[in-house]
Structure formats: structure tokens, C-alpha cells
Write a protein that holds these residues in place. Structure first.
Motif, PDB file in Angstrom:
ATOM      1  N   ALA A  95       0.920  -1.200  -0.134  1.00 18.98           N
ATOM      2  CA  ALA A  95      -0.079   0.046   0.120  1.00 18.98           C
ATOM      3  C   ALA A  95       0.728   1.031  -0.079  1.00 18.98           C
ATOM      4  O   ALA A  95       1.259   1.733  -1.114  1.00 18.98           O
ATOM      5  CB  ALA A  95      -1.016   0.221   1.137  1.00 18.98           C
ATOM      6  N   LYS A  96       1.177   1.657   1.315  1.00 25.43           N
ATOM      7  CA  LYS A  96       1.871   3.189   1.292  1.00 25.43           C
ATOM      8  C   LYS A  96       2.734   3.654   0.198  1.00 25.43           C
ATOM      9  O   LYS A  96       2.366   4.720  -0.497  1.00 25.43           O
ATOM     10  CB  LYS A  96       2.814   3.085   2.507  1.00 25.43           C
ATOM     11  CG  LYS A  96       2.053   2.857   3.835  1.00 25.43           C
ATOM     12  CD  LYS A  96       2.752   3.265   5.169  1.00 25.43           C
ATOM     13  CE  LYS A  96       2.119   3.350   6.215  1.00 25.43           C
ATOM     14  NZ  LYS A  96       1.960   2.236   7.438  1.00 25.43           N
ATOM     15  N   GLY A  97       3.850   2.931  -0.394  1.00 22.26           N
ATOM     16  CA  GLY A  97       4.550   3.609  -1.144  1.00 22.26           C
ATOM     17  C   GLY A  97       4.086   3.215  -2.837  1.00 22.26           C
ATOM     18  O   GLY A  97       4.821   3.563  -3.676  1.00 22.26           O
ATOM     19  N   LEU A  98       2.955   2.295  -3.139  1.00 21.99           N
ATOM     20  CA  LEU A  98       2.533   2.002  -4.119  1.00 21.99           C
ATOM     21  C   LEU A  98       2.435   3.132  -5.380  1.00 21.99           C
ATOM     22  O   LEU A  98       2.892   3.123  -6.222  1.00 21.99           O
ATOM     23  CB  LEU A  98       1.308   1.093  -3.909  1.00 21.99           C
ATOM     24  CG  LEU A  98       0.652   0.645  -5.179  1.00 21.99           C
ATOM     25  CD1 LEU A  98       1.530   0.041  -6.234  1.00 21.99           C
ATOM     26  CD2 LEU A  98      -0.650  -0.318  -4.791  1.00 21.99           C
ATOM     27  N   THR A  99       2.015   4.279  -4.831  1.00 18.34           N
ATOM     28  CA  THR A  99       1.377   5.501  -5.788  1.00 18.34           C
ATOM     29  C   THR A  99       2.780   6.282  -5.835  1.00 18.34           C
ATOM     30  O   THR A  99       2.512   7.546  -6.143  1.00 18.34           O
ATOM     31  CB  THR A  99       0.185   6.136  -5.565  1.00 18.34           C
ATOM     32  OG1 THR A  99       0.198   6.649  -4.270  1.00 18.34           O
ATOM     33  CG2 THR A  99      -0.948   4.955  -5.800  1.00 18.34           C
ATOM     34  N   GLY A 100       3.648   5.870  -4.991  1.00 15.87           N
ATOM     35  CA  GLY A 100       4.864   6.957  -4.779  1.00 15.87           C
ATOM     36  C   GLY A 100       4.644   7.898  -3.415  1.00 15.87           C
ATOM     37  O   GLY A 100       5.227   8.887  -3.397  1.00 15.87           O
TER      38      GLY A 100
END
Ligand SMILES: *Cc1c(COP(=O)(O)O)cnc(C)c1O
Length: 416
Positions: free
Chosen positions: A261-266
Motif C-alpha cells: 500500500a503506502k509507497g505503491l503510488t509513490g
């Protein structure tokens, strides 16, 4: 003129926040109005280094033009359409990209949701329901680790081992047995366990505490031996944080479920993914009753998928992972120097570009507040100050952060 602070104090409710203190007349909350690279800006134009990557989400720095443009373009073309009974090309492309980080025929299915808690929640339900549909109804229990953090929705929270957050709700969720270390596995009855859940390499909310080397591979072996699913919660460790794209790659482990989740979209918009194997997926085929009745309105939101694809592209164009090793070494040295200089530093812990600096009792919050006055924003977990900047951070920006910490330590008149 609109008074955003007055409205905040009158109407907003912040997560993990002592609202009484927040709303007190003497408290002047910091309002962030702009961000660029590793920097956050307040309303007066003062800038602060984002020392915890905006609660562990940001990867390539804020407002990267490539991601901002991908979001704008997608918002103008297809903002959202339901993923229940419909598809869209960007979700297909993102799913294919995510599974491409793993060998063929391992993790090959992607279930999208909105955040880390739902990514874990989906994995838990998939594990449990797959047992009901493969003649293994007795496997109903989960194993998790003391001081673990897997999110705040009720299912994910029942796997949470941080007692000050979760003990009041523990009886309401999934049946979970908590382990303090690998040694505890000896006393577990494996025949009734469906899955074990772990934050690989390092526990985040547990004050940034790394696991012993080799532990993950050992746990994987144990789960395979006993037919137990391994659920890896890489919500924090995913997307380069630990030095490799995913933490599990450092011990050559491929789980049955991988939660992202957290870093998935930068670190731009909410999006989450639960990756799983063909074997799990197949348990949901055949009969209508086998369907996975789970999902959220914004599942696989196209704007989120566009942001994620743009972020993954930057990993390649920026050579993000290749450049990390030198930054990780620089952080290691900075931590060692800080500890050598100040006796109030009890211990420093590090895994890749994730660091925890543990101070003597009672100092964590004070030093975090002081560091902000010197231009570094982060959060403490009890007496551990977290430092995990965006992966694009430069060495001189790490130096700036440690200078702010030094000033904070000195300023709080706790000289070594
Ligand atoms: C943040 C986090 C979660 C929960 O993610 P949310 O997006 O806040 O719901 C779960 N597991 C780990 C390891 C996390 O760090």
C-alpha cells in the motif's frame, strides 16, 4: 479571511492524536500548504525536511511532475469506474507490472483495495475462505508477532500486537496466537493455523525493530513444512525502503500473500494491492458460493493506478534502487556518529533507508518537537525518533536532518 486553524479545531478529528491538547487555545498546529522534493512548506513559506516520508508513504519526493501529470491526464480521461464487473486498462497494466517482480507462476494474481489495512484484511479473508473451500475447515487461527502492526480495521487490528492500540478490541476480531520469537513456534499447534502474518525484515510501529537475519527464510520453511500460508505485510517495507524493491527478496522468500500500500503510488493517492498465488486463487473458482465477496467502492481506482505506474517507471528512469546503497551507508554512518556524540542516544536501529533513534526515557517527543523548530519533521514512537526520508533524499539532505537532530538534542539542554 478563512481561518483554517479555527475550523480545524472546531470540526476536524486527527488520527492517533490527543485532541484535547491539539485543540487547546495555546496550541498552534502546523498547517502544510505545499510540498516539493523532500520538503514540506508551511503557510509562512518556512520549509521542513519530510523526515518520515509523510507517514512512510513518499518515495520519489513530493509533487514529482511525472506522477502529477499522470494523475492529471487520467483524471481528465477516466476518473473512476467500478471494478465490480468492469475492468480498465491501467489496472491490467499495473497488475502485470506488480507480478513481474516475482518469478513466473508464483505471485500471479492482484486484488486491489485502498490502504494497508484493507490489503491485509483481504489477505486474511482469502486465507480463511480458501481453507473452507479446500476441505481444511479446521484451519481457522492466525499467528502474529508481539508488537506487530498490520492496520486499524477490525480484522487487521486483531493481528496487531501493540497492546496500547489494540488490546481493547482484541476479543472482537480473528482468533490470533501471538509469538514473541521463532522459539515460540515449538509450542504452536500448526494443524489449526491458516496463516502467519509478519512485517518482513523490520517491525515498524514497534519502534523500528529489525528481525534477526535469516529469520524470514526460516519462518517460510516452517510454514511450508506445516501447510500454513505466509502473509507478508510489506505495507511499510515495499517499494525500495529496505534497499531492494521488496523486503522478502533479501531472503529469497516468496509468500502466499504480499500486502502492498503506502509507497505503491509513490505517496500521492491511496491505493493498495494484495498479491497471491494461483493455488489460492483457484480455491475461489468452481462453485458460485466460492466467490470472494469482498471489495471497496474505489477498488482499482484509475487515477491511483496511473500514479502507481508512473511511480514504478521512475524507479527505472531515476535508477532509484541502484542509488540507494550509498545513501543507506551514509545513513549508517550518520547514526553511528550521532550515537557516539550523545549519551542520551540509547540505541540506533536501521534497515535500508528506515531508521529509529532511541533516546533515554521521556525524551522522544521533546526531541521530535525541537527538531521541527530546526527544520526536520518526523514522528516519534514512544522514545524512538523515526527517520525514513523519501528514497530520492540526497546525502546533504541527510546531513541537514542530522544537524537538525543535533540542534534539537542540544537545545533541549540534554547535553551528553
Ligand atoms: C501503515 C501500515 C499498515 C496500515 O496501512 P494503512 O494504509 O494506514 O491502513 C499496515 N501494515 C504496516 C506494516 C504498516 O506500516
Amino acid at each position: 479571511m478563512f481561518d483554517s486553524i479555527a475550523s480545524d479545531k472546531a470540526h476536524c478529528w486527527h488520527p492517533f492524536t490527543r485532541q484535547g491538547e491539539w485543540c487547546a487555545p495555546g496550541h498552534d498546529p502546523l498547517m502544510i500548504v505545499k510540498a516539493e522534493g523532500v520538503w514540506l512548506f508551511d503557510a509562512d513559506g518556512k520549509k521542513y525536511l519530510d523526515g518520515n516520508s509523510s507517514i512512510w508513504t513518499n518515495i520519489h519526493g513530493h509533487c514529482r511532475p511525472e506522477i502529477a501529470e499522470a494523475i492529471a491526464k487520467q483524471a481528465a480521461k477516466l476518473d473512476h469506474s467500478s471494478y465490480l464487473g468492469l475492468g480498465h486498462p491501467l489496472a491490467s497494466e499495473l497488475a502485470e507490472k506488480l507480478v513481474s517482480y516475482f518469478p513466473k507462476n508464483t505471485l500471479e494474481r492482484v486484488f486491489f483495495s485502498d490502504n494497508g489495512s484493507t490489503a491485509v484484511e483481504a489477505a486474511l479473508k482469502m486465507s480463511l475462505q480458501s481453507r473452507m473451500q479446500t476441505g481444511k475447515e479446521k484451519r481457522t487461527r492466525f499467528l502474529a508477532f508481539d508488537n506487530a502492526y498490520h492496520g486499524d480495521t477490525l480484522g487487521a487490528a486483531s493481528l496487531g500486537g501493540v497492546n496500547r492500540f489494540f488490546s481493547r478490541f482484541q476479543s472482537l476480531g480473528f482468533e490470533t496466537e501471538f509469538l514473541s520469537s521463532m522459539e515460540d513456534l515449538i509450542s504452536v499447534d500448526p494443524s489449526t493455523v491458516t496463516a502467519v502474518v509478519i512485517e518482513p525484515l523490520i517491525q515498524g510501529v514497534n519502534e523500528m525493530r529489525p528481525w534477526p537475519k535469516g529469520m524470514l527464510a526460516e519462518l517460510r520453511e516452517w510454514t511450508l513444512e506445516h501447510g500454513i500460508h505466509l502473509i507478508l505485510d510489506e505495507v511499510m517495507t515495499g517499494f525500495g525502503r529496505t534497499g531492494t524493491m521488496f523486503a522478502c527478496q533479501q531472503e529469497n522468500v516468496i509468500p502466499d500473500f504480499l500486502c502492498l500500500a503506502k509507497g505503491l503510488t509513490g505517496g500521492t493517492v491511496p491505493l493498495a494491492a494484495t498479491l497471491t498465488t494461483g493455488e489460492i486463487y483457484n480455491a475461489f473458482l468452481g462453485r458460485v458460493e466460492n466467490t470472494f465477496y469482498y471489495g471497496h467502492s474505489y477498488t482499482a481506482n484509475p487515477i491511483g493506478c496511473a500514479a502507481a505506474l508512473a511511480s514504478l517507471k521512475i524507479f527505472e528512469s531515476d535508477h532509484t534502487l541502484e542509488l540507494l546503497a550509498a545513501k543507506i551507508r551514509h545513513l549508517e554512518k550518520s547514526l553511528a556518529d550521532l550515537q557516539a556524540e550523545f549519551s542520551v542516544v540509547v540505541e540506533t536501529r536501521q534497515c535500508g533507508l528506515i531508521a529509529g533513534i532511541e533516546f533515554q526515557k521521556g525524551l522522544g517527543e521533546k526531541i521530535t518537537a525541537m527538531a521541527r523548530d530546526h527544520g526536520l519533521i518526523t514522528r516519534n514512537i514512544l522514545d524512538t525518533v523515526v527517520f525514513m526520508p523519501p528514497l530520492c533524499v540526497r546525502e546533504d539532505e541527510i546531513d541537514f536532518s542530522f544537524a537538525a537532530l543535533r540542534s534539537a538534542i542540544r537545545f533541549s539542554k540534554i547535553l551528553s
